[in-house]
Design a protein around this motif. Structure first.
Motif, PDB file in Angstrom:
ATOM      1  N   THR A   1      -3.047   6.127  -5.576  1.00 25.08           N
ATOM      2  CA  THR A   1      -2.842   5.379  -6.812  1.00 25.08           C
ATOM      3  C   THR A   1      -2.780   6.377  -7.965  1.00 25.08           C
ATOM      4  O   THR A   1      -3.307   7.486  -7.875  1.00 25.08           O
TER       5      THR A   1
ATOM      6  N   ALA B   1      -7.916   7.527   4.453  1.00 23.80           N
ATOM      7  CA  ALA B   1      -7.931   6.781   5.710  1.00 23.80           C
ATOM      8  C   ALA B   1      -8.158   7.739   6.874  1.00 23.80           C
ATOM      9  O   ALA B   1      -8.820   7.394   7.845  1.00 23.80           O
TER      10      ALA B   1
ATOM     11  N   VAL C   1      -6.798   9.247  -4.145  1.00 20.55           N
ATOM     12  CA  VAL C   1      -6.499   8.823  -2.776  1.00 20.55           C
ATOM     13  C   VAL C   1      -7.769   8.283  -2.137  1.00 20.55           C
ATOM     14  O   VAL C   1      -8.808   8.939  -2.146  1.00 20.55           O
ATOM     15  N   ARG C   2      -7.659   7.077  -1.586  1.00 20.16           N
ATOM     16  CA  ARG C   2      -8.735   6.531  -0.758  1.00 20.16           C
ATOM     17  C   ARG C   2      -8.395   6.949   0.672  1.00 20.16           C
ATOM     18  O   ARG C   2      -7.437   6.447   1.263  1.00 20.16           O
TER      19      ARG C   2
ATOM     20  N   CYS D   1     -10.125  12.551  -4.255  1.00 20.21           N
ATOM     21  CA  CYS D   1     -10.186  11.816  -2.987  1.00 20.21           C
ATOM     22  C   CYS D   1     -11.552  11.173  -2.821  1.00 20.21           C
ATOM     23  O   CYS D   1     -12.557  11.676  -3.335  1.00 20.21           O
TER      24      CYS D   1
ATOM     25  N   MET E   1       0.850  -1.174   0.000  1.00 24.89           N
ATOM     26  CA  MET E   1       0.000   0.000   0.000  1.00 24.89           C
ATOM     27  C   MET E   1       0.889   1.229   0.000  1.00 24.89           C
ATOM     28  O   MET E   1       1.848   1.326   0.732  1.00 24.89           O
ATOM     29  N   ASN E   2       0.549   2.206  -0.836  1.00 24.60           N
ATOM     30  CA  ASN E   2       1.252   3.482  -0.894  1.00 24.60           C
ATOM     31  C   ASN E   2       0.449   4.514  -0.126  1.00 24.60           C
ATOM     32  O   ASN E   2      -0.605   4.944  -0.577  1.00 24.60           O
ATOM     33  N   VAL E   3       0.947   4.915   1.046  1.00 28.22           N
ATOM     34  CA  VAL E   3       0.241   5.892   1.869  1.00 28.22           C
ATOM     35  C   VAL E   3       0.880   7.253   1.662  1.00 28.22           C
ATOM     36  O   VAL E   3       2.102   7.393   1.679  1.00 28.22           O
ATOM     37  N   TRP E   4       0.039   8.260   1.475  1.00 31.09           N
ATOM     38  CA  TRP E   4       0.501   9.622   1.233  1.00 31.09           C
ATOM     39  C   TRP E   4      -0.253  10.546   2.163  1.00 31.09           C
ATOM     40  O   TRP E   4      -1.470  10.436   2.311  1.00 31.09           O
TER      41      TRP E   4
ATOM     42  N   SER F   1      -4.683  11.768   4.632  1.00 29.15           N
ATOM     43  CA  SER F   1      -3.761  10.643   4.643  1.00 29.15           C
ATOM     44  C   SER F   1      -4.523   9.432   4.116  1.00 29.15           C
ATOM     45  O   SER F   1      -5.641   9.159   4.556  1.00 29.15           O
ATOM     46  N   GLY F   2      -3.925   8.750   3.156  1.00 28.02           N
ATOM     47  CA  GLY F   2      -4.608   7.594   2.604  1.00 28.02           C
ATOM     48  C   GLY F   2      -3.798   6.917   1.525  1.00 28.02           C
ATOM     49  O   GLY F   2      -2.658   7.283   1.240  1.00 28.02           O
ATOM     50  N   GLU F   3      -4.409   5.902   0.930  1.00 33.44           N
ATOM     51  CA  GLU F   3      -3.752   5.098  -0.099  1.00 33.44           C
ATOM     52  C   GLU F   3      -3.824   5.823  -1.437  1.00 33.44           C
ATOM     53  O   GLU F   3      -4.902   6.170  -1.914  1.00 33.44           O
TER      54      GLU F   3
END
Length: 155
Positions: free
Chosen positions: A74, A94, A91-92, A47, A1-4, A70-72
């Protein structure tokens, strides 16, 4: 998972939709500034928040609100109207925190609580109730504004 984790402002009010399976999804776009000075550019990030949080946050995600997301992340590729290829960040979410100046309401929503971001209430420019940052402040000196920091890291 890529968290940003990034900050930005909402470009429009969030749009609450329902999938065919009945699940709620809240979609919104955030303008994120990259660089500084003459090299400063704005990238738009799509988002989404899913489930019950989508319903409860929909009225609060309005155009111009400053947020920390902050989230995953793509990279979504698509074909533009003129036939050329394009790409965009999605971004999904979180965790989401509301930040900003005295004109905005603050508070944190998400999986990890407040996320450590300080929220201010719209009461005469002072910090929100219960905040102990900076000790006692008189009414003669307003609190520091986050956007006055420009490119400096305050720690």
């Amino acid at each position: 998972m890529n968290v940003w984790t990034f900050t930005g402002r909402l470009g429009a009010d969030g749009e609450l939709r329902t999938t065919q399976s009945g699940e709620k999804v809240l979609g919104f776009r955030v303008a994120n500034d990259v660089g500084f000075g003459e090299r400063k550019t704005t990238q738009w990030v799509d988002c989404s928040i899913w489930g019950r949080r989508a319903e409860s946050l929909a009225p609060h995600l309005t155009k111009g609100k400053q947020v920390v997301i902050s989230g995953e992340v793509t990279l979504r590729e698509y074909e533009k109207r003129d036939g050329t290829r394009g790409a965009g960040l999605t971004v999904r979410v979180a965790e989401i925190d509301f930040t900003g100046g005295a004109r905005e309401e603050g508070g944190g929503y998400g999986g990890g609580g407040g996320g450590g971001y300080e929220a201010r209430e719209p009461r005469g420019g002072g910090y929100g109730a219960g905040s102990s940052a900076g000790g006692s402040r008189g009414s003669s000196s307003p609190p520091p504004r986050h956007d006055d920091l420009d490119d400096e890291i305050p720690f």
